[in-house]
Design a protein around this motif. Structure first.
Motif, PDB file in Angstrom:
ATOM      1  N   VAL A 113       0.860  -1.179   0.000  1.00 47.49           N
ATOM      2  CA  VAL A 113       0.000   0.000   0.000  1.00 47.49           C
ATOM      3  C   VAL A 113       0.897   1.229   0.000  1.00 47.49           C
ATOM      4  N   ASP A 114       0.856   1.972  -1.098  1.00 44.45           N
ATOM      5  CA  ASP A 114       1.815   3.072  -1.267  1.00 44.45           C
ATOM      6  C   ASP A 114       1.164   4.436  -1.405  1.00 44.45           C
ATOM      7  N   GLY A 115      -0.078   4.578  -0.983  1.00 48.97           N
ATOM      8  CA  GLY A 115      -0.732   5.879  -1.063  1.00 48.97           C
ATOM      9  C   GLY A 115      -2.173   5.787  -0.611  1.00 48.97           C
ATOM     10  N   ALA A 116      -2.821   6.950  -0.518  1.00 48.07           N
ATOM     11  CA  ALA A 116      -4.192   7.011  -0.025  1.00 48.07           C
ATOM     12  C   ALA A 116      -5.144   6.212  -0.906  1.00 48.07           C
ATOM     13  N   GLU A 117      -4.995   6.328  -2.223  1.00 47.63           N
ATOM     14  CA  GLU A 117      -5.892   5.592  -3.118  1.00 47.63           C
ATOM     15  C   GLU A 117      -5.718   4.087  -2.951  1.00 47.63           C
ATOM     16  N   ALA A 118      -4.471   3.645  -2.814  1.00 48.95           N
ATOM     17  CA  ALA A 118      -4.211   2.217  -2.626  1.00 48.95           C
ATOM     18  C   ALA A 118      -4.802   1.724  -1.317  1.00 48.95           C
ATOM     19  N   LEU A 119      -4.737   2.550  -0.267  1.00 49.46           N
ATOM     20  CA  LEU A 119      -5.318   2.158   1.011  1.00 49.46           C
ATOM     21  C   LEU A 119      -6.837   2.060   0.906  1.00 49.46           C
ATOM     22  N   ALA A 120      -7.446   3.025   0.238  1.00 46.81           N
ATOM     23  CA  ALA A 120      -8.900   2.984   0.074  1.00 46.81           C
ATOM     24  C   ALA A 120      -9.328   1.720  -0.674  1.00 46.81           C
TER      25      ALA A 120
END
Length: 486
Positions: free
Chosen positions: A82-89
């Protein structure tokens, strides 16, 4: 059981160097009964090691078993996956199920330019699925919850945890409170124990600072039931009761420092002195230089006790290494963090501190006893990956951090061969020793070239087979009972 044609070295007290003699090893009554050229006894299972190295079972000197068991049903929320906010979402949205969603491994590097405290209650409400969510920072101390989770946790007028930031949904140092509010029960350790057995691990040191009488009773019960196979050494609260069970030894008082909120110094000195007076060493969590300086000052004033440990020693300049040596302390490190987190360290750690990250050779050169633990689930529970990282010092991107701190494969292996209660003393394959063994599928001269969990052919605990992988060049005769956790 009789293990024949095994490569042995070190059972006479010499350090493991590989290329040892081939010998037969008889196991009986949970111990090593004899070593030499031995004839099979009637009804004895015979295993041909075919020249594979026979090691003492590996010991993870720093892990968190309950959290590791819980992590098996959690969603991983940190780098590199997970490398960013979009990936976490996306990761949260794709999580199966409809009840509580438990995330682990989050690190502020995921936030990028959004800021270290970006992940909060409002973001989870806006971007997470419509279910109660709790996400744990990979450091282990903070949980971030959404509104649905907070409403459930505080339902019925429940008292909030001492360190709750209600607006942000941040709960710090609240594991005991959360467990009581959620289930009040400890997780089943059988799947995690079986996974660890596949890695050659026959011993563990459980380092959770909140371990208390209830945790001790749970661990003992799971050992008695066979769910938890490994021998345990336990750290925890100062009032953690002793244990007379040789499989479960209470050894350390755990002090978990946090440099943003260091405890009262005099109270800490008093806690160390009281623990020492009770014959119990302390294990002090130190991941920053400030924490290490504070810990060393307290230990120096209280007076060190044999067995006192520094956990992590993540940043240790030469001055502190020398003081650790002078105080006679043990260091338990996590060399695999260089591989798992090294690229984030290069981005976030002050360049002046980078030479001091997770040192290894410097401690050994200073005469400091050095052992290793996984910190699982906050690090991978694979001791072989840790050995490989200790040798290469490479990050995932191939950068080298602290090349002068690299260890030989033999020194890396030794990090996991220390006694659980005394990591400074190396265990050996010797008559009379517990029959806790790790058999490799090849001799050490070949194994040292490519350290990995795939080397493990068999794990034996207390004379019983916990894990076995068939190999083409090995043979097995007899009809002994085999317990295979796979």
């Amino acid at each position: 059981m009789l293990i024949r044609n095994a490569e042995l070295e070190g059972y006479a007290g010499n350090p493991w160097r590989g290329g040892g003699q081939l010998a037969d090893v008889r196991l009986a009554g949970g111990r090593i009964a004899a070593i030499g050229r031995l004839d099979p006894a009637d009804g004895e299972r015979v295993i041909d090691a075919a020249g594979g190295a026979l090691l003492p079972g590996l010991h993870d000197h720093h892990c968190h078993l309950f959290a590791l068991a819980a992590a098996r049903t959690s969603v991983f929320c940190g780098p590199p996956e997970v490398d960013g906010a979009e990936a976490l979402a996306r990761r949260l949205a794709q999580a199966p199920g409809s009840g509580w969603l438990r995330g682990t491994g989050y690190h502020e590097s995921v936030a990028g330019d959004l800021g270290p405290d970006w992940l909060d209650r409002a973001w989870l409400d806006a971007h997470g699925p419509d279910r109660p969510i709790r996400v744990q920072h990979r450091g282990g101390r903070r949980w971030i919850v959404n509104s649905a989770a907070l409403d459930l946790l505080l339902a019925g007028g429940a008292s909030p945890p001492p360190r709750l930031d209600r607006a942000r949904g941040h709960i710090d140092d609240g594991d005991e409170w959360l467990r009581a509010r959620l289930t009040g029960q400890f997780p089943d350790l059988a799947p995690a124990s079986a996974d660890l057995a596949r890695l050659g691990l026959t011993g563990l040191t459980e380092m959770t600072p909140s371990n208390d009488a209830a945790a001790l009773a749970c661990l003992a019960a799971q050992q008695d039931s066979g769910a938890l196979r490994q021998r345990l050494v336990l750290a925890g609260r100062a009032d953690l009761p002793a244990s007379a069970d040789p499989r479960l030894r209470v050894r350390y008082t755990k002090l978990h420092l946090h440099d943003a909120r260091l405890p009262d110094y005099e109270a800490t000195v008093g806690l160390v002195a009281a623990s020492h007076a009770a014959g119990r060493p302390v294990a002090v969590h130190c991941v920053t230089l400030a924490e290490l300086v504070f810990a060393l000052a307290a230990l120096r004033e209280a007076g060190p006790l044999a067995g006192d440990r520094i956990e992590h020693a993540s940043i240790a300049p030469d001055e502190q290494v020398a003081e650790i040596a002078a105080l006679g302390l043990i260091v338990v490190t996590q060399p695999h963090f260089i591989a798992e987190r090294g690229d984030a360290y290069l981005a976030a750690v002050d360049p002046a501190d980078r030479p001091w990250l997770y040192r290894a050779a410097a401690f050994l050169n200073a005469g400091v006893p050095l052992a290793a633990g996984s910190d699982a689930p906050f690090g991978r529970p694979d001791p072989w990956a840790a050995m490989a990282a200790a040798v290469s010092r490479q990050t995932l991107a191939g950068q080298v951090i602290g090349a002068s701190e690299a260890l030989s494969p033999e020194a890396a292996l030794a990090l996991f061969l220390g006694h659980g209660e005394a990591p400074e003393r190396q265990r050996t394959v010797a008559p009379g020793a517990p029959a806790d063994l790790c058999l490799l599928d090849r001799g050490w001269a070949k194994a040292r070239e490519s350290l990995g969990a795939g080397l493990v052919r068999m794990t034996v605990g207390a004379g019983a087979v916990w894990f076995e992988r068939k190999v083409a060049n090995g043979s097995d005769h007899g009809h002994g009972s085999v317990t295979n956790p796979s």
